[in-house]
Design a protein around this motif. Structure first.
Motif: not given
Length: 202
Positions: A188-196
């Motif tokens: 989840l943390v990685a996905a949020l960073a990539v999405r940003r």
């Protein structure tokens, strides 16, 4: 624009509470799928399923868990995810070997820094994989993640610190929580960073 969740602290608490059971289901599913592939073959497809599940829930928070669909995805990714996700994960073992080999020398600092940067890059790779893997070869995927990391160094660095520090704290102080929630929380943390980073690049 209206939101179904209340704003401010109550909204944040509602979001966190709603994600706890999702993270648990995703993490346990990941663990079972890793074991189903005898760890070595199971890691890559299970990680692809995990990243896909997190991406789906970010896109639609009300989406129900689709365990049957997750197993279909696992079977579909069993061989196709090995090169793009499995090979880079095996490199961590090589870096750990070199770190052990150079322990106590000046070179150990360089290997440790290189290893930390590589782990941060690797942690975000599954989120990039579920966004771009259709028809994209492994080298192009790895390069795409490297470009995102260079373009969004701040977001990658922040999520990397959260992942490394949070992972260390969970493993040492709450190992049961690390198993029950850690894999999905990291995804989840990685996905949020990539999405940003991707959102900023558009």
């Amino acid at each position: 624009m209206t939101s179904s969740a209340p704003a401010g602290l109550p909204g944040l608490l509602t979001t966190v509470v709603s994600w706890v059971p999702r993270l648990f289901v995703l993490s346990v599913t990941w663990l079972v799928q890793v074991l189903a592939g005898a760890v070595v073959l199971g890691f890559a497809p299970a990680t692809a399923v995990l990243a896909d599940g997190v991406a789906r829930r970010l896109a639609d928070p009300d989406a129900p868990a689709d365990l049957r669909g997750g197993w279909r995805t696992w079977r579909a990714e069993l061989w196709s995810a090995q090169l793009p996700l499995g090979l880079p994960a095996l490199q961590v073992v090589l870096l750990a070997f070199y770190l052990q080999l150079t322990r106590g020398s000046v070179l150990a600092v360089s290997v440790a820094v290189l290893g930390a940067v590589y782990v941060v890059w690797l942690a975000h790779l599954p989120a990039v994989y579920v966004r771009r893997h259709d028809g994209v070869g492994a080298p192009a995927l790895w390069l795409a993640n490297l470009r995102l990391m260079a373009g969004g160094a701040g977001a990658y660095l922040l999520s990397g610190v959260v992942l490394l520090a949070g992972g260390w704290a969970l493993v040492w102080y709450a190992p049961v929580a690390a198993v029950a929630f850690g894999p999905a929380a990291a995804a989840l943390v990685a996905a949020l960073a990539v999405r940003r980073v991707v959102g900023r690049a558009r």
